[in-house]
Design a protein around this motif. Sequence first.
Motif, PDB file in Angstrom:
ATOM      1  N   ARG A 339     -31.247 -48.108  61.322  1.00  0.00           N
ATOM      2  CA  ARG A 339     -31.333 -49.578  60.963  1.00  0.00           C
ATOM      3  C   ARG A 339     -32.666 -50.247  61.351  1.00  0.00           C
ATOM      4  NH1 ARG A 339     -26.937 -50.165  57.778  1.00  0.00           N
ATOM      5  NH2 ARG A 339     -25.019 -49.614  58.462  1.00  0.00           N
ATOM      6  N   LYS A 340     -32.934 -49.887  62.533  1.00  0.00           N
ATOM      7  CA  LYS A 340     -34.249 -50.309  63.282  1.00  0.00           C
ATOM      8  C   LYS A 340     -35.449 -49.994  62.742  1.00  0.00           C
ATOM      9  CE  LYS A 340     -36.720 -50.924  67.539  1.00  0.00           C
ATOM     10  NZ  LYS A 340     -36.674 -50.459  68.970  1.00  0.00           N
ATOM     11  N   ASP A 341     -35.424 -48.575  61.872  1.00  0.00           N
ATOM     12  CA  ASP A 341     -36.334 -48.237  61.300  1.00  0.00           C
ATOM     13  C   ASP A 341     -36.512 -48.486  59.587  1.00  0.00           C
ATOM     14  OD1 ASP A 341     -37.186 -46.986  63.592  1.00  0.00           O
ATOM     15  OD2 ASP A 341     -36.598 -44.979  63.373  1.00  0.00           O
ATOM     16  N   GLY A 342     -35.352 -49.416  59.468  1.00  0.00           N
ATOM     17  CA  GLY A 342     -35.121 -49.578  57.999  1.00  0.00           C
ATOM     18  C   GLY A 342     -34.856 -48.468  57.007  1.00  0.00           C
ATOM     19  N   LYS A 343     -33.909 -47.683  57.706  1.00  0.00           N
ATOM     20  CA  LYS A 343     -33.265 -46.641  56.906  1.00  0.00           C
ATOM     21  C   LYS A 343     -31.590 -46.991  56.807  1.00  0.00           C
ATOM     22  CE  LYS A 343     -36.640 -43.479  58.459  1.00  0.00           C
ATOM     23  NZ  LYS A 343     -37.022 -42.004  59.239  1.00  0.00           N
ATOM     24  N   GLY A 344     -31.586 -48.272  56.248  1.00  0.00           N
ATOM     25  CA  GLY A 344     -30.139 -48.481  56.277  1.00  0.00           C
ATOM     26  C   GLY A 344     -29.146 -47.519  55.244  1.00  0.00           C
ATOM     27  N   ASP A 345     -29.714 -47.015  54.047  1.00  0.00           N
ATOM     28  CA  ASP A 345     -28.886 -46.043  53.381  1.00  0.00           C
ATOM     29  C   ASP A 345     -28.410 -44.902  54.114  1.00  0.00           C
ATOM     30  OD1 ASP A 345     -31.691 -45.272  53.461  1.00  0.00           O
ATOM     31  OD2 ASP A 345     -31.666 -44.279  51.637  1.00  0.00           O
ATOM     32  N   ARG A 346     -29.267 -44.214  54.925  1.00  0.00           N
ATOM     33  CA  ARG A 346     -29.042 -43.183  55.835  1.00  0.00           C
ATOM     34  C   ARG A 346     -28.052 -43.676  56.788  1.00  0.00           C
ATOM     35  NH1 ARG A 346     -34.506 -39.669  57.173  1.00  0.00           N
ATOM     36  NH2 ARG A 346     -35.147 -39.835  54.966  1.00  0.00           N
ATOM     37  N   ALA A 347     -28.038 -44.825  57.325  1.00  0.00           N
ATOM     38  CA  ALA A 347     -27.064 -45.190  58.260  1.00  0.00           C
ATOM     39  C   ALA A 347     -25.706 -45.487  57.916  1.00  0.00           C
ATOM     40  CB  ALA A 347     -27.673 -46.784  59.097  1.00  0.00           C
ATOM     41  N   ASP A 348     -25.658 -45.872  56.508  1.00  0.00           N
ATOM     42  CA  ASP A 348     -24.475 -46.176  55.859  1.00  0.00           C
ATOM     43  C   ASP A 348     -23.544 -44.924  55.733  1.00  0.00           C
ATOM     44  OD1 ASP A 348     -25.060 -48.822  55.563  1.00  0.00           O
ATOM     45  OD2 ASP A 348     -25.731 -48.886  53.796  1.00  0.00           O
ATOM     46  N   ALA A 349     -24.562 -43.755  55.484  1.00  0.00           N
ATOM     47  CA  ALA A 349     -23.979 -42.202  55.311  1.00  0.00           C
ATOM     48  C   ALA A 349     -23.206 -41.708  56.346  1.00  0.00           C
ATOM     49  CB  ALA A 349     -24.991 -41.470  54.602  1.00  0.00           C
ATOM     50  N   LEU A 350     -23.788 -42.286  57.539  1.00  0.00           N
ATOM     51  CA  LEU A 350     -22.998 -41.834  58.847  1.00  0.00           C
ATOM     52  C   LEU A 350     -21.738 -42.412  59.388  1.00  0.00           C
ATOM     53  CD1 LEU A 350     -26.349 -41.150  60.836  1.00  0.00           C
ATOM     54  CD2 LEU A 350     -25.046 -39.588  59.333  1.00  0.00           C
ATOM     55  N   ALA A 351     -21.164 -43.507  58.344  1.00  0.00           N
ATOM     56  CA  ALA A 351     -20.127 -44.248  58.956  1.00  0.00           C
ATOM     57  C   ALA A 351     -18.854 -43.118  59.261  1.00  0.00           C
ATOM     58  CB  ALA A 351     -19.541 -45.126  57.817  1.00  0.00           C
ATOM     59  N   ALA A 352     -18.390 -43.424  60.340  1.00  0.00           N
ATOM     60  CA  ALA A 352     -16.861 -42.490  60.463  1.00  0.00           C
ATOM     61  C   ALA A 352     -15.845 -42.654  59.439  1.00  0.00           C
ATOM     62  CB  ALA A 352     -16.413 -42.968  61.783  1.00  0.00           C
ATOM     63  N   PRO A 353     -15.213 -41.346  59.032  1.00  0.00           N
ATOM     64  CA  PRO A 353     -14.007 -41.573  58.238  1.00  0.00           C
ATOM     65  C   PRO A 353     -12.990 -42.209  58.909  1.00  0.00           C
ATOM     66  CG  PRO A 353     -14.328 -39.391  59.006  1.00  0.00           C
ATOM     67  CD  PRO A 353     -15.474 -40.096  59.643  1.00  0.00           C
ATOM     68  N   LYS A 354     -12.117 -42.889  58.162  1.00  0.00           N
ATOM     69  CA  LYS A 354     -10.799 -43.447  58.485  1.00  0.00           C
ATOM     70  C   LYS A 354      -9.835 -42.247  59.010  1.00  0.00           C
ATOM     71  CE  LYS A 354     -11.028 -47.664  55.994  1.00  0.00           C
ATOM     72  NZ  LYS A 354     -10.279 -48.505  54.889  1.00  0.00           N
ATOM     73  N   LYS A 355     -10.145 -41.254  58.281  1.00  0.00           N
ATOM     74  CA  LYS A 355      -9.127 -39.886  58.624  1.00  0.00           C
ATOM     75  C   LYS A 355      -9.977 -38.856  58.666  1.00  0.00           C
ATOM     76  CE  LYS A 355      -6.060 -37.881  55.880  1.00  0.00           C
ATOM     77  NZ  LYS A 355      -4.810 -37.760  55.037  1.00  0.00           N
ATOM     78  N   ARG A 356     -10.125 -38.199  59.723  1.00  0.00           N
ATOM     79  CA  ARG A 356     -10.890 -37.195  59.877  1.00  0.00           C
ATOM     80  C   ARG A 356     -10.493 -35.841  58.949  1.00  0.00           C
ATOM     81  NH1 ARG A 356     -11.751 -35.015  65.718  1.00  0.00           N
ATOM     82  NH2 ARG A 356      -9.728 -36.255  66.229  1.00  0.00           N
ATOM     83  N   PRO A 357     -11.422 -35.258  58.150  1.00  0.00           N
ATOM     84  CA  PRO A 357     -11.100 -34.208  57.306  1.00  0.00           C
ATOM     85  C   PRO A 357     -10.813 -32.940  57.894  1.00  0.00           C
ATOM     86  CG  PRO A 357     -13.534 -34.446  57.097  1.00  0.00           C
ATOM     87  CD  PRO A 357     -12.781 -35.586  57.909  1.00  0.00           C
ATOM     88  N   VAL A 358     -10.026 -32.136  57.546  1.00  0.00           N
ATOM     89  CA  VAL A 358      -9.319 -30.890  58.124  1.00  0.00           C
ATOM     90  C   VAL A 358      -9.779 -29.575  57.529  1.00  0.00           C
ATOM     91  CG1 VAL A 358      -7.994 -32.307  59.530  1.00  0.00           C
ATOM     92  CG2 VAL A 358      -7.287 -31.056  57.531  1.00  0.00           C
ATOM     93  N   ILE A 359      -9.630 -28.507  57.927  1.00  0.00           N
ATOM     94  CA  ILE A 359      -9.561 -27.300  57.324  1.00  0.00           C
ATOM     95  C   ILE A 359      -8.607 -26.273  58.008  1.00  0.00           C
ATOM     96  CG2 ILE A 359     -11.892 -27.137  56.427  1.00  0.00           C
ATOM     97  CD1 ILE A 359     -12.483 -25.033  58.703  1.00  0.00           C
ATOM     98  N   VAL A 360      -8.046 -25.489  57.203  1.00  0.00           N
ATOM     99  CA  VAL A 360      -7.084 -24.557  57.809  1.00  0.00           C
ATOM    100  C   VAL A 360      -7.691 -23.458  58.631  1.00  0.00           C
ATOM    101  CG1 VAL A 360      -5.265 -22.686  57.255  1.00  0.00           C
ATOM    102  CG2 VAL A 360      -5.045 -25.113  56.181  1.00  0.00           C
ATOM    103  N   ASN A 361      -7.264 -23.194  59.957  1.00  0.00           N
ATOM    104  CA  ASN A 361      -8.204 -22.441  60.639  1.00  0.00           C
ATOM    105  C   ASN A 361      -8.100 -21.065  60.570  1.00  0.00           C
ATOM    106  OD1 ASN A 361     -10.150 -22.681  62.826  1.00  0.00           O
ATOM    107  ND2 ASN A 361      -8.506 -22.383  64.581  1.00  0.00           N
TER     108      ASN A 361
END
Length: 819
Positions: A339-361
């Motif tokens: 955000r300091k570098d004016g790259k707000g779109d990239r910053a928005d893409a890094l928001a944490a998910p409410k529920k982390r996605p999973v895979i079967v191990n």
Amino acid sequence: MMRVLAAALLTVLAAAPAIAATQGAAAAQAATAPAATMPLDMETIMADPDWIGPPVEDAYWGVDGSQVYYSLKRDGSPVRDLWRVPANGGKPEQLDPVAAASADGGTPVFDRGRRHAAFVRHGDIFLRDLATGATVQVTRTAVKERDPRFSADGRLLTFRADNDWFAYALAGGPVVKAADLQEKDDPKAKKPDDLADDQQSLFKTLRGLRADEEAMKADADALAAADPGRAPKPFWLGKNVSIADTSLSPDGRWMLVVTQAKDADAGKIADLTHYVTDSGYAETEATRAYVGRNDPAPQTLRLLDLKTHATFELDTATLPGIGDDPLADIRARTIAALRKDGKGDRADALAAPKKRPVIVNGEYSPGVVWSEDGGEVAVQLRAIDNKDRWIATVDFDRHALVAQHRLTDKAWINWDGNDFGWLRDGRTLWYLSEESGYAQLYTKPLGGKAKALTSGRFEVDHPVLSPDGTRFYVRANKVAPYSYDIYGVPATGGDLVRITRFQGLDDFSVSPDGSRLAVLHSAPYVPSQLAVVGVDGAAVRELTDTRKPAYAARDWIAPKIVEVPSRHGAGTIWAKFYGPADATAAASRPAVIFVHGAGYLQNVHLSYPAYFREQMFHNLLVQRGYVVLDMDYRASKGYGRDWRTAIYRRMGHPELDDLLDGKAWLVERQGVDPKRVGIYGGSYGGFMTLMALLRAPGEFAAGAALRPVTDWTSYNHEYTSNILNDPQLDPEAYTASSPIRYAEALADPLLIEHGLIDDNVLASDSIRLYQRFIELHKKNFWMSLYPMERHGFVHADSWYDEYRRIDELFRGSLENPSR
């Protein structure tokens, strides 16, 4: 791994029956020469390993337990031949195609009453009546069937082909498909719109046709419900999903289906170029995406009730910690910087998910495991960020996941140590976990507390439950980190008892009656060999010795296991030392430090190493007046969780500390000239060679980096993101860990060697670093490219050329240093 003295094990195996049929005329002729006194040469040690003799591979018990089958590579060919040897000892027999066609298949399974056995032979399923010996071929298809399993009542045999499951009634009858899974929308599920409703209200004929259609469907459903001999109705999973895996309950009642989005974008795929081709034209090959270009596709679990033909999605929201953000601090720093570098779109893409996605191990464990009676099922799930691993069961009444165990790690969950299953009671789980700091074995009754069956500062792996379910057999390095053997422990808890004393234990399997173990064991210069041992450790029988006489007759240097003290708070760094028989003769000699690959791999052991050519090269170096040190630096396997994760977010830093401590040990304990120490290694070892020369210039007289990672942003996602997180989220970790970022520090002679068709570490890694050196006007760096080699070289000519160049580098820089 494994601490048997090489000479002792060589003596034991020398008495074992030789397999003369594997030895060609050339080997027989070579055997007449006094190999033990002949000096080594590069041509010999880098030749096709057929001159050594093949390791025993894929050993398994025959159905009646009287024979053990195994595979051997054929001389001059990649073909594996099937062999058989009596478990009580005798001459091994190579099976010709006719005999192989009637041999028992690998790893037979038995019904609960031990009346029948099933196995896979040449991709088909076979069923044997143990009382009569009669064998029935259940399938004969071009598809490879696998995973045979009996129902608890012994009346049903199930198996799979790809993601389809089938059932066969032992009483007789056809093979039937358990479920018809369709990656499509239900064509009859489309709801009529207002226009269709209007048509129905207007036209009696249309109403009659719809009524007829519904009557036919109702009749078909009733007949199908009453007649199990009919083909199953389709399960319409949806046009936007693809099937990742399936698992059928032993009784054929339930199926778990793992799905993911069909249109999941894996990211841009990198290409490589074949320059030497049959066509004469350069040809491209697609390889893989780079780390962070797109995360793995999240997966979902669906429970199918095959009796009622109902589908239920299993929600992961009940998993403990699923809503946590273990990367919150790193995420906040990176987002603020963007955000300091004016790259707000990239910053928005890094928001944490409410529920982390999973895979079967499923890649690192069975993924889904049913109890023997089919009454319970356990699933192992892994967060895509790989900070959590869960084992959950399924409540069939509520159609819901029930968390049974959570393993969480601030760094990353181990790739190994994820085995799990059920005790014979079908209501108690067992699993491996690193929660104590070391991989240990646990049991946990449903709804109860977990119990550690093993504990201590050592590693346990490969747990196998005895046929009667009363005892576990495990491989462990309890005696010393480099010494592996089989141990037994009661399934209800008790003492961990050592069974074998090979100290070089590679693999094992339990006989059908539970009385004996088929063991693959090895020594530093002895490829895997087969032995049979009683489960009490008695009656050891060596069954094979596949070494060629010319190889076996040589006087190899037994590696000495040494403890290198860490000056950086890491404790002991275990290493293998190759030097002259007279320890005082090591003084003033030049030295080479070898760095193993893979990062998470153990090379300080007394089994036959994956680096057997390098080990022979080390013999050659000692013959010419060097000493060699081969270290299990931090991140290596076998030393517990803290050792493994020490490199989190800073690859190449603690490992370099350890390698420099190794150099200090050579100087202080062996009298080595500090200005005459070289370093080399491949893959991760090549990466570490670069980090050593670029982050500690002047410490090493020269280095050879083979197939090295030079920039972690171009390696694969699965390996790299676990250790360094995603590059978009954690750019600091990639900057700190990538050799190309330190290129300006190059001051010492460097040789880079890379296969041009390497589809693991792409050759572009080395070429990009080479260009960086060109632009920086660096000197004394060279690159050798191999047009027909992938990551692991397979052609003897390439091996010879590769090590000839390494040898010349060390001769010029260590034996006659210019500085």
